[in-house]
Motif scaffolding. Sequence first.
Motif, mmCIF file in Angstrom:
data_model
loop_
_atom_site.group_PDB
_atom_site.id
_atom_site.type_symbol
_atom_site.label_atom_id
_atom_site.label_comp_id
_atom_site.label_asym_id
_atom_site.label_seq_id
_atom_site.Cartn_x
_atom_site.Cartn_y
_atom_site.Cartn_z
ATOM 1 N N ASP A 264 0.953 -1.184 0.323
ATOM 2 C CA ASP A 264 -0.173 0.141 0.202
ATOM 3 C C ASP A 264 1.062 1.553 0.053
ATOM 4 O O ASP A 264 0.427 2.687 -0.160
ATOM 5 C CB ASP A 264 -1.073 -0.254 1.335
ATOM 6 N N GLN A 265 1.682 1.528 0.814
ATOM 7 C CA GLN A 265 3.026 2.036 0.442
ATOM 8 C C GLN A 265 3.786 2.818 -0.836
ATOM 9 O O GLN A 265 3.819 3.885 -1.074
ATOM 10 C CB GLN A 265 3.695 1.541 2.037
ATOM 11 N N ASN A 266 3.746 1.485 -1.032
ATOM 12 C CA ASN A 266 4.207 1.752 -2.720
ATOM 13 C C ASN A 266 3.808 2.336 -3.498
ATOM 14 O O ASN A 266 3.825 3.232 -4.372
ATOM 15 C CB ASN A 266 4.708 0.562 -2.745
ATOM 16 N N ASN A 357 2.841 -3.479 10.549
ATOM 17 C CA ASN A 357 1.901 -2.286 10.302
ATOM 18 C C ASN A 357 1.734 -0.533 11.070
ATOM 19 O O ASN A 357 1.846 0.192 10.053
ATOM 20 C CB ASN A 357 0.605 -2.295 10.615
ATOM 21 N N ARG A 358 2.248 -0.953 12.202
ATOM 22 C CA ARG A 358 2.652 0.394 12.310
ATOM 23 C C ARG A 358 3.698 1.180 12.111
ATOM 24 O O ARG A 358 3.625 2.572 11.482
ATOM 25 C CB ARG A 358 2.943 0.658 13.757
ATOM 26 N N TYR A 359 4.528 0.332 11.411
ATOM 27 C CA TYR A 359 6.215 0.928 11.104
ATOM 28 C C TYR A 359 5.897 1.548 9.421
ATOM 29 O O TYR A 359 5.728 3.404 9.382
ATOM 30 C CB TYR A 359 6.986 0.202 10.737
ATOM 31 N N TYR A 360 4.910 1.207 9.048
ATOM 32 C CA TYR A 360 4.415 1.588 7.134
ATOM 33 C C TYR A 360 3.618 2.999 7.988
ATOM 34 O O TYR A 360 3.617 3.719 6.832
ATOM 35 C CB TYR A 360 3.942 0.509 6.298
ATOM 36 N N GLU A 361 2.643 2.729 8.950
ATOM 37 C CA GLU A 361 1.812 3.732 9.090
ATOM 38 C C GLU A 361 2.944 4.912 9.305
ATOM 39 O O GLU A 361 2.495 5.986 8.421
ATOM 40 C CB GLU A 361 0.790 3.538 9.689
ATOM 41 N N LEU A 362 3.696 4.810 9.920
ATOM 42 C CA LEU A 362 4.389 5.967 10.494
ATOM 43 C C LEU A 362 5.424 6.755 9.452
ATOM 44 O O LEU A 362 5.958 7.863 9.390
ATOM 45 C CB LEU A 362 4.739 5.269 11.519
ATOM 46 N N THR A 363 5.426 5.320 8.128
ATOM 47 C CA THR A 363 6.533 5.835 7.842
ATOM 48 C C THR A 363 5.839 6.823 6.027
ATOM 49 O O THR A 363 7.349 6.435 5.042
ATOM 50 C CB THR A 363 7.680 5.392 6.984
ATOM 51 N N ASN A 364 5.122 6.916 5.860
ATOM 52 C CA ASN A 364 4.373 6.897 4.564
ATOM 53 C C ASN A 364 4.438 8.273 3.991
ATOM 54 O O ASN A 364 4.931 8.446 3.222
ATOM 55 C CB ASN A 364 2.657 6.585 4.576
#
Length: 696
Positions: A264-266, A357-364
Amino acid sequence: ADEGMWFLMHIDRLNHRDMQKMGLQLTSEEIYSINHSSLKDAIVQFGGGCTAEIVSKDGLVLTNHHCGYGAIAELSTPEHDYLTNGFWARSKQEELKPKSLSVRFFVRMDDVSKRILSKVNDQMSEFEREQVINREIARIEQENSEGGKYVVSVKSFYNGNEYYYFVYQDYNDVRLVGTPPNSIGKFGGDTDNWEWPRHTGDFSLFRVYADREGNPAEYDENNVPLKPKYHLPVSLKGFQENDFAMILGYPGRTNRWMPAAGIDQNVNFAYPAWVEASKVGMDNMKKHMDQNQQVKLEYASKYAQVANYWKNRQGMIDALSKHQTAATKRAEESKFNQWANKKDNKPRFGKVIETINRYYELTNEKSRHDNYMMGMLRSSNFASLPYVLGRALLIYADGTDAKKAELKSSLKTEIASQYEKLYLPLEQDVLAAELNLYASKAKAGGLAPRVDSLSRANGGTFNNYIKQAFESSIFSSEEKLLTFLTNPQAEQIEQDPLFLLSSDLMTRYRYTAEEQKKEEANFQRAFRLMVEGMRKANPKKIYYPDANSTLRLTYGKITALPADPRNDAKENFYTTLKGTIAKYKPKDEEFDLPQRLIDLYKTKDFGRYADRAGYMPVNFLTNNDITGGNSGSPVINGKGELIGIAFDGNIEAMAGDVIFDQQLQRTIAVDIRYVLFIMDKFAGAKHLVDEMTLAE
Ligand code: ARG
């Protein structure tokens, strides 16, 4: 079959039976042996990022045109424009040495997981763990290098759950032997890139040189062609659909364990920024390249690299969205999460998915920012060069007279070689355009402070500022830099507008806040545990490690994509010269063709290279599992003979780096019969075909 990039040392155990059933006639020892010469001795990593194969007893190497592209462009001038017109050495004396090009032979590999992992424990922080592992890696590399004869590289697999070492031998005297013109080697250009049906003669030919004992040696007139341990025989017999096909090569990077949130981030943050920044760079490069052939040659390779991944990333966004890859992964993760939260598993694996999941949310937003910046750095030399060069000049300026004397000539050489391939009006436009984009789109991720203030002061556009900066900066002229060397004043660098800007960009690019470092360490640990846990949860499943530029084998068969009405051939697993001619657009940048090729088509002068059915084959498809880095890899039939050179993937399966699609994923290869036809009939270089071992 088809999915999987396997280690050579495991094929006996894991795949050999399966491969035999599909048509392989070689023993596993004939593919990979430590004691005898074997097929693996003919496979090299080429120029660091591609693959190539040895095809004669005198060290001829075949790879893609797009892999030789940088070297071919470097050797070209507007007067001797090999990129546009092709080049064929009529004798070894005519072969051309590019400044730096090397091939890497694979000697052997082994598993060192136990040795390395016995040094770490779960109580260590990620940082300590990394330190301990790096120390052990350094020892292993030292122990196996035989005093510098070999390059040894230890790499992590399954996200830090296993470690293997690889022993290599590098040869640095590699010379250009032949290349078709762009209109064959890059036929179809960026329009056809990543697409099927395809009609590209994507090959070029080099030769490896060694000293008289066959050892690696820097370039020397007295070097001789390498006598390789093994070279691939070449098949002129053709093939049929469903025939066995395998590929050995150096796939660069896959991320098949990538979590849903990462996808999702990508799709939503990283790749759109990458695509946009690449396009801005391309448009501004192209504007200048189209006006000046010299500039075009100087920037050809950079432009092609940016364009290649511009299209790739857009293709990934489309494919990942269309196939709902994130949803598929999310379902797997929720199944895993149930397993992970069973009583016995919970202490170790219970929080893994949550942490990820938290990591990706924080790094979007960070990832969006970083990708705009990456796009800028890929396109603009001047985003980084004033910083890198400026730092070296500061060391020089601050040095004693003795130190200065020692550094001066190497700095001179460095400056000359950098500025030789720079065109300042292009650099000025690219940098300004990239900054305009970055300043307007990457704010939420935290702009580089100087860019932020300059943007505010200049109403959001950098064009005037950059124009003035280029006028006053010493980095916009080789002469000014050389003058600096005679009379170095540190302040001149410290106050230089391009140095200040570039320093700010590079510092921002490398900066990670303490808070973020902690999150990253947690993520890294969670990701490693996720892979460990998923393998534990599915003990019967055989996993293969993600690609990381180490030698792999993939096997499968020659097979069509679902019928494509655009294709010229009856069956959709190959294309023909007829289809090439059908795409011909005179004078077009991408679809022009040499008259000689058209004539050969008209007279059907295909010689022994035609298919038994009469047509001249051009490209074909297999279901092998490859990725970037495999470019130039040999496609090999069941007898161990070369039938093609892999050069691309297909846009329908662009999600392939995070999930293999059994229906859609294909390798696009150039048929070896087309390669030999171009050498012999088109270029009149039959002597090179005669050097090979042909199976007719
Ligand atoms: N897509 C190919 C790869 O990444 C590169 C093709 C180069 N050709 C081109 N028209 N840009 O391996």
